[in-house]
Design a protein around this motif. Structure first.
Motif, PDB file in Angstrom:
ATOM      1  N   LEU A  14      63.114  46.459  55.151  1.00 26.74           N
ATOM      2  CA  LEU A  14      64.320  45.645  55.292  1.00 26.74           C
ATOM      3  C   LEU A  14      64.603  45.570  56.779  1.00 26.74           C
ATOM      4  O   LEU A  14      65.144  46.496  57.382  1.00 26.74           O
ATOM      5  N   ALA A  15      64.209  44.445  57.379  1.00 27.51           N
ATOM      6  CA  ALA A  15      64.153  44.364  58.834  1.00 27.51           C
ATOM      7  C   ALA A  15      65.417  43.837  59.484  1.00 27.51           C
ATOM      8  O   ALA A  15      65.617  44.028  60.674  1.00 27.51           O
ATOM      9  N   ARG A  16      66.264  43.165  58.728  1.00 30.55           N
ATOM     10  CA  ARG A  16      67.458  42.602  59.355  1.00 30.55           C
ATOM     11  C   ARG A  16      68.568  42.475  58.333  1.00 30.55           C
ATOM     12  O   ARG A  16      68.478  41.685  57.400  1.00 30.55           O
ATOM     13  N   VAL A  17      69.634  43.247  58.507  1.00 28.75           N
ATOM     14  CA  VAL A  17      70.807  43.181  57.634  1.00 28.75           C
ATOM     15  C   VAL A  17      72.036  43.169  58.530  1.00 28.75           C
ATOM     16  O   VAL A  17      72.363  44.170  59.144  1.00 28.75           O
ATOM     17  N   PHE A  18      72.690  42.032  58.644  1.00 25.25           N
ATOM     18  CA  PHE A  18      73.829  41.929  59.551  1.00 25.25           C
ATOM     19  C   PHE A  18      74.975  42.858  59.154  1.00 25.25           C
ATOM     20  O   PHE A  18      75.190  43.123  57.979  1.00 25.25           O
TER      21      PHE A  18
ATOM     22  N   GLY B 208      79.274  48.751  50.870  1.00 27.44           N
ATOM     23  CA  GLY B 208      79.040  49.244  49.518  1.00 27.44           C
ATOM     24  C   GLY B 208      78.151  48.321  48.703  1.00 27.44           C
ATOM     25  O   GLY B 208      77.277  48.777  47.959  1.00 27.44           O
ATOM     26  N   ASN B 209      78.360  46.998  48.848  1.00 31.25           N
ATOM     27  CA  ASN B 209      77.534  46.031  48.119  1.00 31.25           C
ATOM     28  C   ASN B 209      76.079  46.119  48.539  1.00 31.25           C
ATOM     29  O   ASN B 209      75.164  46.113  47.700  1.00 31.25           O
ATOM     30  N   ILE B 210      75.840  46.188  49.860  1.00 33.26           N
ATOM     31  CA  ILE B 210      74.459  46.255  50.359  1.00 33.26           C
ATOM     32  C   ILE B 210      73.776  47.523  49.875  1.00 33.26           C
ATOM     33  O   ILE B 210      72.642  47.497  49.385  1.00 33.26           O
ATOM     34  N   VAL B 211      74.462  48.653  49.984  1.00 38.06           N
ATOM     35  CA  VAL B 211      73.867  49.932  49.583  1.00 38.06           C
ATOM     36  C   VAL B 211      73.567  49.939  48.087  1.00 38.06           C
ATOM     37  O   VAL B 211      72.509  50.420  47.648  1.00 38.06           O
ATOM     38  N   ALA B 212      74.490  49.406  47.279  1.00 35.88           N
ATOM     39  CA  ALA B 212      74.265  49.355  45.832  1.00 35.88           C
ATOM     40  C   ALA B 212      73.028  48.529  45.500  1.00 35.88           C
ATOM     41  O   ALA B 212      72.254  48.879  44.598  1.00 35.88           O
ATOM     42  N   ARG B 213      72.823  47.446  46.239  1.00 36.83           N
ATOM     43  CA  ARG B 213      71.666  46.598  45.964  1.00 36.83           C
ATOM     44  C   ARG B 213      70.373  47.228  46.457  1.00 36.83           C
ATOM     45  O   ARG B 213      69.311  47.028  45.862  1.00 36.83           O
ATOM     46  N   VAL B 214      70.449  47.999  47.535  1.00 39.62           N
ATOM     47  CA  VAL B 214      69.269  48.744  47.991  1.00 39.62           C
ATOM     48  C   VAL B 214      68.873  49.778  46.938  1.00 39.62           C
ATOM     49  O   VAL B 214      67.686  49.923  46.590  1.00 39.62           O
ATOM     50  N   ARG B 215      69.862  50.484  46.403  1.00 32.54           N
ATOM     51  CA  ARG B 215      69.563  51.470  45.356  1.00 32.54           C
ATOM     52  C   ARG B 215      68.939  50.800  44.133  1.00 32.54           C
ATOM     53  O   ARG B 215      68.001  51.326  43.518  1.00 32.54           O
ATOM     54  N   ALA B 216      69.466  49.633  43.764  1.00 40.83           N
ATOM     55  CA  ALA B 216      68.938  48.922  42.595  1.00 40.83           C
ATOM     56  C   ALA B 216      67.485  48.516  42.818  1.00 40.83           C
ATOM     57  O   ALA B 216      66.654  48.609  41.904  1.00 40.83           O
ATOM     58  N   MET B 217      67.156  48.070  44.035  1.00 39.61           N
ATOM     59  CA  MET B 217      65.772  47.697  44.326  1.00 39.61           C
ATOM     60  C   MET B 217      64.848  48.910  44.277  1.00 39.61           C
ATOM     61  O   MET B 217      63.720  48.830  43.790  1.00 39.61           O
ATOM     62  N   LEU B 218      65.319  50.036  44.791  1.00 43.52           N
ATOM     63  CA  LEU B 218      64.502  51.247  44.776  1.00 43.52           C
ATOM     64  C   LEU B 218      64.228  51.699  43.343  1.00 43.52           C
ATOM     65  O   LEU B 218      63.122  52.156  43.026  1.00 43.52           O
ATOM     66  N   ARG B 219      65.227  51.577  42.483  1.00 47.01           N
ATOM     67  CA  ARG B 219      65.029  51.928  41.070  1.00 47.01           C
ATOM     68  C   ARG B 219      63.914  51.091  40.447  1.00 47.01           C
ATOM     69  O   ARG B 219      63.200  51.564  39.558  1.00 47.01           O
ATOM     70  N   ALA B 220      63.774  49.854  40.919  1.00 45.61           N
ATOM     71  CA  ALA B 220      62.790  48.941  40.344  1.00 45.61           C
ATOM     72  C   ALA B 220      61.406  49.089  40.976  1.00 45.61           C
ATOM     73  O   ALA B 220      60.471  48.391  40.577  1.00 45.61           O
ATOM     74  N   GLN B 221      61.262  49.997  41.965  1.00 44.69           N
ATOM     75  CA  GLN B 221      59.994  50.135  42.685  1.00 44.69           C
ATOM     76  C   GLN B 221      59.496  51.581  42.650  1.00 44.69           C
ATOM     77  O   GLN B 221      59.396  52.251  43.681  1.00 44.69           O
ATOM     78  N   PRO B 222      59.138  52.109  41.498  1.00 47.59           N
ATOM     79  CA  PRO B 222      58.721  53.513  41.416  1.00 47.59           C
ATOM     80  C   PRO B 222      57.398  53.805  42.121  1.00 47.59           C
ATOM     81  O   PRO B 222      57.090  54.963  42.395  1.00 47.59           O
ATOM     82  N   GLN B 223      56.602  52.755  42.417  1.00 47.37           N
ATOM     83  CA  GLN B 223      55.316  52.954  43.091  1.00 47.37           C
ATOM     84  C   GLN B 223      55.440  52.936  44.613  1.00 47.37           C
ATOM     85  O   GLN B 223      54.442  53.084  45.318  1.00 47.37           O
TER      86      GLN B 223
END
Length: 381
Positions: A94-98, A128-143
């Motif tokens: 995640l290279a750029r998050v304003f 909080g919104n950004i962090v929640a979405r990062v966590r959701a993506m990590l949950r979907a990427q177990p590999q």
């Protein structure tokens, strides 16, 4: 990859879905979705509203680098987030998050989009919104094996939000992490097998050191390769570098970058080499060290100011017998495993200068060979 080029790449995916299936490494920037970057009437109709249909054609992407904030923060970009989550990734950047201030220019509460359910009302809610979405993506990427949160806005505030709800099950295979020191500490609390750690630029102090001290020792002990960026004017960290490095006692490969805003300091990189070479005693397994000197603004110092003398290199080897290779600020690389005797004195083997090779503007495009596409890298950062 620049936003406009990203838009053209997605257009290519729509025209040639067979090419999209060949892509394994993808770097993309969704900045073209912003009106200021690209007027709406210049976006190909096939990409509207957000390019999700084109992105979904790249079904075999394993390594993804994404820039621009809108896809993470904007409630209307759920399609992009769903598309990324559906990929089977081994590397994600995640290279750029304003930050909230960059987008809205104020720390005060504001109401967007008429105050609907998707509105962002404060900086805390934005984070909080950004962090929640990062966590959701990590949950979907177990590999996932490698994670890079390289945007400077992933800092202490996001670390505190991220620590709530991040679980080991989200990152069971994570081995390589690049992040702000506070964010990295959050991940190491739940990821016990990280081997390669890259800590981005930050001012250290007792607080940050204590954050790392709270990470389980057995988790820190798994790190064998460490890259750490330090401000040249951070007196605390240079004075306490040995205790900072002791946080990762099994490190074998160490890269320290001394970073300055300008070159107007009288202190040369030789000073930082002396500081580093005097602080490695807390790393009993150290094998390879590299010290680089980086300047944000102004001309670089000349090579003479970067050169580390042979006697200084040999002195470092005497102090740390396990040392095998060394790269100094002048980029000269020495091999202590092999050497020769010159004038009755043993000297290490000089391997030349360590250079970073950068790709040309079209070197990451697929090239036909024997009637087939062999290259599988498009637009990587």
């Amino acid at each position: 990859m620049p936003p406009i080029r990203s838009m053209r790449l997605l257009t290519t995916f729509m025209l040639r879905p067979d090419l999209a299936l060949l892509v394994r490494h993808l770097g993309i920037d969704f900045g073209w979705l912003a009106e200021s970057k690209c007027p709406r009437d210049e976006i190909p109709r096939a990409l509207l509203p957000d390019g999700t249909k084109a992105l979904s054609l790249a079904k075999n992407v394993q390594d993804l680098s994404v820039g621009n904030p809108s896809w993470l923060a904007d409630p209307g970009k759920a399609g992009i987030r769903k598309c990324v989550s559906s990929m089977t990734l081994t590397r994600l950047e995640l290279a750029r998050v304003f930050s909230f201030q960059e987008v809205f220019g104020s720390r005060h509460l504001i109401i967007l989009e008429g105050g609907g359910d998707g509105a962002v009302r404060s900086e805390d809610e934005w984070v909080g919104n950004i962090v929640a979405r990062v966590r959701a993506m990590l949950r979907a990427q177990p590999q996932l094996k490698e994670l890079a949160l390289t945007d400077p806005n992933f800092t202490q505030q996001m670390a505190s939000e991220l620590s709530d709800g991040l679980e080991s099950a989200y990152v069971p295979n994570l081995r390589t992490l690049k992040a702000h020191p506070s964010v990295a500490a959050v991940f190491l609390r739940v990821a016990p097998r990280i081997q390669t750690l890259h800590l981005t630029l930050e001012s250290w102090g007792k607080y940050l050191a204590s954050v790392w001290s709270d990470v389980p020792q057995e988790h820190r002990a798994s790190v064998t390769s460490l890259t750490i960026y330090l401000w040249c004017n951070d007196k605390w960290v240079w004075s306490n570098l040995d205790s900072v490095l002791a946080l990762w006692p099994n490190v074998k490969t160490l890269h320290v970058s001394a970073t300055a805003l300008t070159c107007w300091s009288e202190v040369t990189s030789r000073y930082y080499f002396r500081q580093l070479s005097g602080k490695l005693h807390t790393l009993p397994h150290i094998r390879d060290i590299e010290l680089s000197y980086e300047i944000f603004h102004g001309p670089a110092k000349n090579d003479d100011q970067h050169t580390i003398s042979l006697s200084a290199a040999l002195e470092c080897k005497v102090k740390y017998p396990t040392l095998e290779t060394m790269i100094g600020p002048d980029r000269r690389m020495w091999d202590f495993k092999e050497g020769r005797t010159v004038g009755g004195r043993w000297v290490p083997r000089f391997l030349g200068r360590a250079e970073v090779q950068r790709k040309g503007p079209a070197e990451d495009l697929p090239r036909p060979q024997s009637s087939s596409i062999q290259s599988r890298t498009l637009g990587r950062f």
